[in-house]
Design a protein around this motif. Structure first.
Motif, PDB file in Angstrom:
ATOM      1  N   GLY A  89      -0.460   3.534  -3.307  1.00 17.45           N
ATOM      2  CA  GLY A  89      -1.345   2.551  -2.700  1.00 17.45           C
ATOM      3  C   GLY A  89      -1.144   1.144  -3.237  1.00 17.45           C
ATOM      4  O   GLY A  89      -1.787   0.203  -2.788  1.00 17.45           O
ATOM      5  N   PHE A 113       0.857  -1.195   0.000  1.00 17.66           N
ATOM      6  CA  PHE A 113       0.000   0.000   0.000  1.00 17.66           C
ATOM      7  C   PHE A 113       0.887   1.238   0.000  1.00 17.66           C
ATOM      8  O   PHE A 113       0.737   2.171   0.780  1.00 17.66           O
ATOM      9  CB  PHE A 113      -0.937  -0.002   1.217  1.00 17.66           C
ATOM     10  N   CYS A 130     -11.919   4.556   2.340  1.00 16.65           N
ATOM     11  CA  CYS A 130     -11.416   4.286   0.994  1.00 16.65           C
ATOM     12  C   CYS A 130     -12.579   3.952   0.065  1.00 16.65           C
ATOM     13  O   CYS A 130     -12.663   4.468  -1.056  1.00 16.65           O
ATOM     14  CB  CYS A 130     -10.417   3.127   1.046  1.00 16.65           C
ATOM     15  N   TYR A 136       2.842   0.734   6.300  1.00 14.76           N
ATOM     16  CA  TYR A 136       1.398   0.524   6.100  1.00 14.76           C
ATOM     17  C   TYR A 136       0.991  -0.943   6.110  1.00 14.76           C
ATOM     18  O   TYR A 136      -0.197  -1.248   6.004  1.00 14.76           O
ATOM     19  CB  TYR A 136       0.962   1.153   4.766  1.00 14.76           C
ATOM     20  N   SER A 177      -5.512  11.338  -0.274  1.00 15.92           N
ATOM     21  CA  SER A 177      -5.605  10.620   0.998  1.00 15.92           C
ATOM     22  C   SER A 177      -7.019  10.758   1.517  1.00 15.92           C
ATOM     23  O   SER A 177      -7.613  11.834   1.454  1.00 15.92           O
ATOM     24  CB  SER A 177      -4.620  11.191   2.002  1.00 15.92           C
ATOM     25  N   PRO A 217      -6.551   0.556  -3.818  1.00 16.55           N
ATOM     26  CA  PRO A 217      -5.663  -0.062  -2.824  1.00 16.55           C
ATOM     27  C   PRO A 217      -6.372  -1.116  -1.966  1.00 16.55           C
ATOM     28  O   PRO A 217      -7.563  -1.002  -1.704  1.00 16.55           O
ATOM     29  CB  PRO A 217      -5.210   1.114  -1.956  1.00 16.55           C
ATOM     30  N   ARG A 237      -1.953  12.500  -5.798  1.00 12.71           N
ATOM     31  CA  ARG A 237      -2.229  11.585  -4.698  1.00 12.71           C
ATOM     32  C   ARG A 237      -3.405  12.082  -3.885  1.00 12.71           C
ATOM     33  O   ARG A 237      -3.479  13.277  -3.552  1.00 12.71           O
ATOM     34  CB  ARG A 237      -0.999  11.476  -3.785  1.00 12.71           C
ATOM     35  N   PHE A 267      -3.795   5.757   0.719  1.00 12.26           N
ATOM     36  CA  PHE A 267      -3.661   6.580  -0.493  1.00 12.26           C
ATOM     37  C   PHE A 267      -4.258   5.970  -1.751  1.00 12.26           C
ATOM     38  O   PHE A 267      -4.204   4.758  -1.957  1.00 12.26           O
ATOM     39  CB  PHE A 267      -2.188   6.875  -0.772  1.00 12.26           C
ATOM     40  N   ILE A 268      -4.792   6.855  -2.603  1.00 10.51           N
ATOM     41  CA  ILE A 268      -5.202   6.504  -3.967  1.00 10.51           C
ATOM     42  C   ILE A 268      -4.398   7.396  -4.916  1.00 10.51           C
ATOM     43  O   ILE A 268      -4.174   8.578  -4.626  1.00 10.51           O
ATOM     44  CB  ILE A 268      -6.713   6.734  -4.172  1.00 10.51           C
ATOM     45  N   TRP A 269      -3.976   6.819  -6.015  1.00  9.39           N
ATOM     46  CA  TRP A 269      -3.126   7.530  -6.982  1.00  9.39           C
ATOM     47  C   TRP A 269      -3.917   7.687  -8.284  1.00  9.39           C
ATOM     48  O   TRP A 269      -4.499   6.732  -8.770  1.00  9.39           O
ATOM     49  CB  TRP A 269      -1.874   6.696  -7.227  1.00  9.39           C
ATOM     50  N   GLY A 321      -3.960   0.664   3.565  1.00 10.57           N
ATOM     51  CA  GLY A 321      -3.217   1.916   3.625  1.00 10.57           C
ATOM     52  C   GLY A 321      -4.083   3.159   3.523  1.00 10.57           C
ATOM     53  O   GLY A 321      -5.274   3.131   3.853  1.00 10.57           O
ATOM     54  N   ASN A 353       3.145   4.448  -0.425  1.00 18.07           N
ATOM     55  CA  ASN A 353       2.958   5.893  -0.520  1.00 18.07           C
ATOM     56  C   ASN A 353       3.838   6.367  -1.679  1.00 18.07           C
ATOM     57  O   ASN A 353       5.046   6.176  -1.602  1.00 18.07           O
ATOM     58  CB  ASN A 353       3.396   6.539   0.796  1.00 18.07           C
TER      59      ASN A 353
END
Lengths: 397, 397
Positions: free
Chosen positions: A183, A178, A304, A211, A373, A324, A371, A329-331, A327, A180
């Motif tokens: 994710g 996950f 998420c 994570y 969060s 993801p 990114r 984050f999504i990218w 964790g 950074n």
């Protein structure tokens, strides 16, 4: 009295200082701290997960029973019971990790600094994935390496590229879970390949894993550490599963490398707070994390899911994003013609913030990534922010 | 699983790692921890001075009232109210220090690491007195400077030597008060000369002052900081006046240099524990140190007096030693033919420990010196230990 700029004074600065960049993210957090802003920019864990009462109680108990020890200087490699506790917890997959392999550090970031001190000379080849954790790029850069980007795809580092360009590298930086900022999670087969390739080339893998515990489904892929504990350095942290404000993490390394990290730490800050280590041990020794981590997982999974659902509803189909399994984050990958830095400024003007993707590339490669969060924003606000951001992006297509 | 030595594995280490030495003192403390040993070797403050109840209370209050903030990530340069408190306290002699000049660090040792990052390149000329604080030599060495010893006499650095060899130096390391290891204090006239000389040569002075508050008589010489706050970097610590176990110190520098220290700190450990900073501010904001520091001074003055009286009674007249006006250390010069490392081994065999002097010299110059610390040993044991050590030395004359 005059207070002047050191440049104006011609103070003799180091080369690294002249090249030093501040974290784009930490600077950006100052901009996005206004309460009206819906900020997906932070990398902060949710403060709702901090076990305040339990920690308060642990401070009370440690200071009452062992105040003079807790408040005195302590050993450089860390508080022995905590090192043992970590070694036990890290002993998985049939592999025994010993406390002599554990160095307590003042947060993972310090682990990166100490590893850099021990492994990197000016000009040393250092391999990082793309994109990668900004803090690692900053830590390594202090030691003036030749940072080389390893080709990475949707599931992370491409092992063939490591094999092709890795000979002579001082380390491969490889956060497995996950990651950074994306994710993404490195699959088991790639872990095995990377461990084999790096063992052959004698390149240590830095498995930075803050994570890993935050898998929404609770699944866990084998650590690279336990595939080859003589060639993999594993880094962990209490920041995402307990609290970041106390600055506490650890590095697992082969014993002789641990002794070098100890010497480097002695020169760097003598030791990590003895009190904090004793308190964390006191708070965790009875198995508290086994109840606590599932609570964090559930919260982050829901957050998420809310963001992913909103993205599905409000983001134009020309965008790509990660999904993801854990964790924070999504990218997001935008169409190539949209510059995420430019988008950031327009978005903040509409009270929605994110982190533009370029700082996560050592050579500022992609300008069309960002990114998000989701862990600290209330769910209705997540939908609202994603809707607004989606409209803004749509207006550019 | 195999666990091997990284050398055996040919792990690619940095040049600095290959040259890294562990602190002779910290290693020695392991030898001297046996309870039957009368140890004058430690550099530890007396745990009797730790205000345990007050700190416990402050942890309670901060966690109860502001737990979510205290346990979250915080700003890299430090907790703003603590920075302001320090700036106010450092504003003396008519000179105003601003909070923007204050960087909170995880103990003074980290201040040395960050200053080294910002000021030292490989091969840079760095000036240190002789003998000097071992931890500074270790911190600087990580950045591979050309360490140059400045001639020093009974009252410290000789300004003329600085003028002669200092051109082009990146810094002059100059602890002014009750210096570790000698206990000596740099007189006002020399401070003024050094400040003038270094300003002319554009060499920043690092005024490392952990012991300044521990003047037995309460007198205080003007800080070099307030003689030229644009050219002097001042370092302070809570280790000797509150507790070392929490790792908290600060660096006062010109604002633009402070911004560079902030960037270096971001790369090094993100920030110092937010909780600890808030607790220390909570514990100190009502003027507690004004009552507390005199208690420490009185205790250390009595301990020092006891040791000096015992030395007068039991040490052979061929020895010379310092008579500190504050702090924690006395420095002894033996006749030239006595090697203090050799003496240490014989002395420990008789259950008395001290620190041999050589590690305090960058080039291991004097083999006939040693450091005695008197603050943690009960007074009857001080007399007993000094008597035993005196007899051992007398047997070698």
């Amino acid at each position: 009295m005059k207070i002047e700029d050191p440049h104006a004074l011609h103070l003799p600065l180091s080369e690294r200082a002249k090249n030093m960049k501040s974290s784009a993210i930490r600077d950006l957090l100052k901009v996005t701290a206004r309460p009206e802003i819906i900020s997906f920019a932070g990398g902060l864990p949710s403060p709702d997960t901090f076990p305040i009462a339990r920690l308060k109680d642990a401070f009370d108990r440690v200071l009452s029973a062992q105040g003079k020890v807790a408040l005195q200087y302590g050993p450089t490699d860390g508080y022995a019971p905590l090192r043992e506790w970590i070694a036990d917890r890290m002993s998985t997959d049939g592999v025994r990790i010993g406390p002599e392999q554990v160095t307590i550090v003042s947060g993972s970031q310090q682990g990166l600094d100490l590893l850099s001190k021990v492994l990197i000379d000016k000009g040393s080849k250092v391999l990082v994935e793309t994109p990668t954790y900004l803090g690692a790029l900053q830590a390594f850069s202090m030691y003036e390496p030749d940072l080389q980007s390893v080709e990475s795809d949707d599931i992370g580092l491409v092992p063939e590229t490591v094999a092709r360009i890795g000979q002579g590298a001082r380390l491969l930086y490889a956060p497995p879970n996950f990651q950074n900022p994306t994710g993404r999670t490195l699959p088991l087969s790639r872990r095995r390949e990377l461990v084999a390739i790096c063992a052959r080339m004698n390149v240590p893998i830095i498995e930075d894993d803050p994570y890993g515990e935050l898998s929404y489904g609770g699944e866990r892929l084998q650590k690279m550490l336990t595939m080859n504990s003589a060639g993999v350095v594993h880094m962990g942290s209490f920041s995402k599963i307990l609290t970041p404000g106390i600055r506490l993490g650890y590095v697992i390394a082969p014993p002789a490398l641990s002794r070098m990290l100890e010497k480097a730490k002695q020169a760097t800050d003598l030791h990590t707070s003895q009190l904090t280590q004793m308190v964390v041990y006191e708070a965790l020794k009875d198995g508290f994390l086994d109840q606590h981590i599932p609570v964090i997982r559930r919260l982050y999974a829901e957050q998420c899911e809310t963001m992913l659902a909103a993205m599905q509803d409000f983001f134009p189909p020309a965008l790509k994003w990660t999904r993801p399994d854990g964790g924070m984050f999504i990218w997001v990958t935008l169409p190539r013609h949209i510059d995420s830095q430019q988008l950031f400024e327009e978005s903040v003007a509409q009270d929605v913030a994110f982190v533009p993707g370029t700082p996560f590339y050592p050579a500022n490669l992609a300008t069309n990534t960002l990114r998000l969060s989701f862990v600290t924003v209330p769910r209705p606000r997540i939908r609202e922010g994603i809707e607004r951001l989606g409209k803004l992006i749509a207006s550019k297509l």
